[in-house]
Design a protein around this motif. Structure first.
Motif, mmCIF file in Angstrom:
data_model
loop_
_atom_site.group_PDB
_atom_site.id
_atom_site.type_symbol
_atom_site.label_atom_id
_atom_site.label_comp_id
_atom_site.label_asym_id
_atom_site.label_seq_id
_atom_site.Cartn_x
_atom_site.Cartn_y
_atom_site.Cartn_z
ATOM 1 N N GLY A 161 31.008 43.658 34.952
ATOM 2 C CA GLY A 161 31.885 44.367 34.032
ATOM 3 C C GLY A 161 33.343 44.374 34.474
ATOM 4 N N ARG A 221 38.770 49.817 33.573
ATOM 5 C CA ARG A 221 38.916 49.119 32.286
ATOM 6 C C ARG A 221 38.293 49.909 31.149
ATOM 7 N N THR A 222 37.318 50.793 31.446
ATOM 8 C CA THR A 222 36.711 51.580 30.374
ATOM 9 C C THR A 222 37.709 52.553 29.751
ATOM 10 N N GLN A 223 38.814 52.798 30.443
ATOM 11 C CA GLN A 223 39.832 53.695 29.912
ATOM 12 C C GLN A 223 40.868 52.945 29.071
ATOM 13 N N ARG A 247 35.540 47.995 36.617
ATOM 14 C CA ARG A 247 34.926 48.509 35.392
ATOM 15 C C ARG A 247 35.303 49.963 35.117
ATOM 16 N N PHE A 248 35.328 50.794 36.148
ATOM 17 C CA PHE A 248 35.629 52.207 35.903
ATOM 18 C C PHE A 248 37.065 52.409 35.415
ATOM 19 N N THR A 294 35.384 37.985 32.281
ATOM 20 C CA THR A 294 34.665 39.226 32.541
ATOM 21 C C THR A 294 33.428 38.895 33.356
ATOM 22 N N THR A 328 41.829 50.512 25.822
ATOM 23 C CA THR A 328 41.378 50.055 24.501
ATOM 24 C C THR A 328 41.804 48.614 24.243
#
Length: 458
Positions: A47, A69-71, A66-67, A43, A73
């Motif tokens: 991010g 991977r935030t979705q 990052r935008f 990582t 879990t």
């Protein structure tokens, strides 16, 4: 795919070629689904996730920004088998291409982890990992062997650590490959070589951090077998704290890093060096304190002697030089004894301590006895010197009192007190006979409580 064919009729700049390839990829390879095993996952500070997707025959770089991977879990781990959905893109400045992942799903454990778990269970069933088989790591090794790559950060860290903690410790390096197809065979051969000519008391087998693939050689059956049959105790020091290899389980001890392996190998020597240093400091402070106390007593005796001499000199007694010589001789003897005691004890103890650093195991008990004996000697000599000083001081005080009484008895004032007087002429010379005085001479008569003047008559 719309490419200006005219561009292909002339020499292209590198940037122009990469731009054409980028556009071709973006138009031809989008919304792809790729199955592969995760390797080299990390990582970034931004991010973003960077990793490699691989199978048995090939691999490709991948990134999940990052935008995206935030979705998710799910956080990938090295060895995971995953399915990613995304596009192929070209990074023009370097001319490299990679999968831009928009979605990632874990499909199951990767082939590497499955194989390692099977291998772990196999050797565990054979008893290779049993506690009863673990050989103790020697507390005071004379020589340490290191099985690792001959260059790089890992070997430098281990050598620096050993030099700092146990400078007297000999080190033998058994150079080998620590990654690649032939690394396991190389590592196993060097472990066997160390045992064939057993010059070392303990072996450190390891390397610095890396990907799971880089560390695989330390889980190879060849290495496991070599560690298991080693007569020399082995410390496994592979990767970082989060990294585990099968060598960690079969070795006699596990260190979380190569540096920690060097710490473990030198622990006994280092602990005793620290302990010895503390003992030296304590003894030096003890000797200094006691000798300073004796020196202060000598100084006090010198001052008392000076006072006694001043008082004796006021009576003009010619024997005071002899008394002064005797006292000074006694004082100088005591001071010399203190100096020799201090120099002798410190020289002996610190010489032993210096040699103890070269052979801590055998000399530490001797040094401790010497320290105890030296402390007892300091206490004994301190009491002796104190006794000598007090005795001499008392003796000289008695002598002084006796001389003072004798002086007082002979003092002119005491004689005058008994009714005698001193007669002097006008020149202040003592008149000892009546023939020295004539009628009419002015004389002075000194009595106990003063003087009177008179004129000689008949």
């Amino acid at each position: 795919m719309n490419i200006d064919m005219a561009l292909l009729d002339k020499p292209l700049k590198v940037s122009e070629l990469n731009k054409i390839i980028k556009e071709t990829f973006r138009q031809s390879f989008y919304n792809l689904t790729v199955v592969g095993e995760v390797s080299g996952f990390k990582t970034a500070s931004t991010g973003h996730w960077y990793f490699t997707l691989k199978d048995r025959d090939s691999q490709i770089s991948a990134v999940m920004f990052r935008f995206s991977r935030t979705q998710s879990t799910y956080i990938p781990q090295n060895g995971d088998m995953v399915t990613v959905t995304g596009n192929i893109d070209v990074y023009e400045p370097r001319g490299t291409y990679q999968v831009i992942c928009q979605r990632i799903v874990k499909e199951g454990d990767g082939d590497i982890l499955i194989e390692l778990e099977k291998r772990k269970q196999y050797y565990q069933a054979l008893g290779y990992f049993d506690i009863e088989l673990k050989k103790p790591i020697p507390k005071y090794p004379s020589r340490v062997g290191i099985v690792t790559a001959p260059n790089g950060a890992a070997i430098e860290d281990m050598l620096n650590t050993l030099k700092k903690r146990a400078p007297s410790l000999d080190v033998i390096i058994y150079p080998c490959l620590v990654q690649g197809d032939t690394a396991a065979q190389d590592i196993a051969a060097q472990i066997d070589n160390a045992n064939m000519l057993p010059m070392c008391d303990v072996l450190i087998v390891g390397r610095g951090g890396g990907s799971k693939e880089d560390l695989l050689c330390f889980s190879d059956p060849l290495v496991i077998e070599a560690i298991h049959r080693s007569e020399i105790p082995i410390i496994s020091a592979v990767g970082h704290e989060v990294d585990y290899s099968l060598s960690d389980y079969v070795a006699d001890a596990r260190a979380i890093t190569p540096t920690e392996g060097a710490v473990l190998a030198s622990e006994g020597i280092y602990s005793d060096r620290v302990r010895l240093k503390d003992l030296k400091s304590t003894l030096e402070q003890l000797i200094t304190t006691k000798c300073l106390r004796c020196e202060n007593q000598v100084i006090a005796l010198r001052e008392l002697n000076s006072m006694m001499m001043l008082k004796l000199n006021s009576y003009h007694i010619p024997t005071t030089d002899g008394i002064n010589t005797i006292l000074n001789h006694r004082i100088n003897s005591a001071a010399l004894k203190i100096s020799l005691l201090y120099d002798g004890i410190t020289s002996s103890v610190f010489e032993k301590a210096k040699r103890a650093e070269l052979k801590t195991e055998s000399l530490l008990p001797l040094i401790e006895k010497k320290l105890l004996k030296a402390e007892q000697s300091v206490n004994t000599y301190s009491k002796d010197i104190q006794f000598i000083i007090n005795s001499k001081l008392k003796e000289k005080e008695m002598q002084f009192n006796s001389i003072e009484k004798e002086l007082l008895a002979l003092s002119p004032k005491e004689v005058l007190k008994r009714g005698y007087s001193i007669v002097k002429n006008k020149d202040d010379k003592i008149i000892k006979s009546k023939a020295e005085a004539n009628r009419g001479d002015v004389i002075s008569i000194t009595l106990y409580d003063g003087k009177i003047n008179a004129i000689v008559g008949e």
